[in-house]
Design a protein around this motif. Structure first.
Motif, PDB file in Angstrom:
ATOM      1  N   ARG A 153       0.986  -1.223   0.142  1.00 11.52           N
ATOM      2  CA  ARG A 153       0.060   0.128  -0.131  1.00 11.52           C
ATOM      3  C   ARG A 153       0.935   1.264  -0.025  1.00 11.52           C
ATOM      4  N   PHE A 154       0.313   2.271  -0.889  1.00 14.89           N
ATOM      5  CA  PHE A 154       1.130   3.482  -0.875  1.00 14.89           C
ATOM      6  C   PHE A 154       0.069   4.587  -0.692  1.00 14.89           C
ATOM      7  N   VAL A 155       0.695   5.800  -0.353  1.00 15.51           N
ATOM      8  CA  VAL A 155       0.208   6.966  -0.095  1.00 15.51           C
ATOM      9  C   VAL A 155       1.223   7.987  -0.629  1.00 15.51           C
ATOM     10  N   GLN A 156       0.577   9.057  -1.500  1.00 14.69           N
ATOM     11  CA  GLN A 156       1.474   9.958  -1.988  1.00 14.69           C
ATOM     12  C   GLN A 156       0.777  11.032  -2.748  1.00 14.69           C
ATOM     13  N   LEU A 174       2.250   0.636   5.263  1.00 18.42           N
ATOM     14  CA  LEU A 174       1.990   1.478   3.973  1.00 18.42           C
ATOM     15  C   LEU A 174       3.424   2.310   3.762  1.00 18.42           C
ATOM     16  N   CYS A 175       3.523   2.514   2.711  1.00 23.67           N
ATOM     17  CA  CYS A 175       4.619   3.380   2.308  1.00 23.67           C
ATOM     18  C   CYS A 175       4.365   4.717   1.692  1.00 23.67           C
ATOM     19  N   CYS A 176       5.068   5.810   2.188  1.00 28.17           N
ATOM     20  CA  CYS A 176       4.707   7.046   1.712  1.00 28.17           C
ATOM     21  C   CYS A 176       6.168   8.041   1.498  1.00 28.17           C
ATOM     22  N   PRO A 177       6.147   8.511   0.351  1.00 27.23           N
ATOM     23  CA  PRO A 177       7.511   9.134   0.369  1.00 27.23           C
ATOM     24  C   PRO A 177       7.950  10.383   1.081  1.00 27.23           C
ATOM     25  N   GLY A 178       9.068  10.224   1.373  1.00 24.22           N
ATOM     26  CA  GLY A 178       9.874  10.958   2.726  1.00 24.22           C
ATOM     27  C   GLY A 178       9.966  12.356   2.178  1.00 24.22           C
ATOM     28  N   MET A 179      10.343  12.396   1.014  1.00 25.12           N
ATOM     29  CA  MET A 179      10.947  13.513   0.387  1.00 25.12           C
ATOM     30  C   MET A 179      12.046  13.967   1.276  1.00 25.12           C
TER      31      MET A 179
END
Length: 129
Positions: free
Chosen positions: A22-25, A79-84
């Motif tokens: 799962r990803f949130v971006q 879940l994975c979300c970009p850290g930027m």
């Protein structure tokens, strides 16, 4: 998606590996909007994201060139979300996620964040955030 399913290891930052789950971006071109991908896949090569797959077909295609031993399958609780650059956020700042990125940090804080945090002195407003 996925194959071998292993934990992410420090050595995986080089070479090619995939993270599936799962990803949130943020949505490009739509500040403040978020995209949720239930069964996606992100392929990383030499520390650079080279592919992001959203559909089962795209995931299958993206994983073709990734060794099954280098495919990390996240658990249902992850879940994975970009850290930027900076992933921490205060509740009053959340409404500004992905906005005002053209401003230096202190100017952004003074223009957006600090006024929003001051408004949270109103307990009724703060309870809705």
């Amino acid at each position: 998606p996925g194959g071998g399913g292993q934990s992410l290891q420090p050595g995986m930052s080089t070479g090619r590996f995939a993270v599936c789950g799962r990803f949130v971006q943020g949505v490009v071109g739509s500040p403040g909007d978020l995209e949720y991908v239930e069964d996606g896949c992100c392929v990383v090569e030499d520390g650079v994201i080279t592919k992001f797959a959203r559909t089962p077909e795209e995931v299958s295609e993206a994983l073709k060139d990734v060794d099954p031993a280098a495919q990390l399958k996240m658990s249902a609780a992850e879940l994975c979300c970009p850290g930027m650059i900076d992933t921490h956020v205060h509740a009053p700042q959340y409404q500004f996620t992905g906005t005002a990125t053209d401003l230096p940090l202190m100017e952004w804080l003074q223009t957006y964040t600090f006024p929003a945090e001051r408004r949270c002195a109103d307990v009724h407003l703060a309870s809705r955030i």
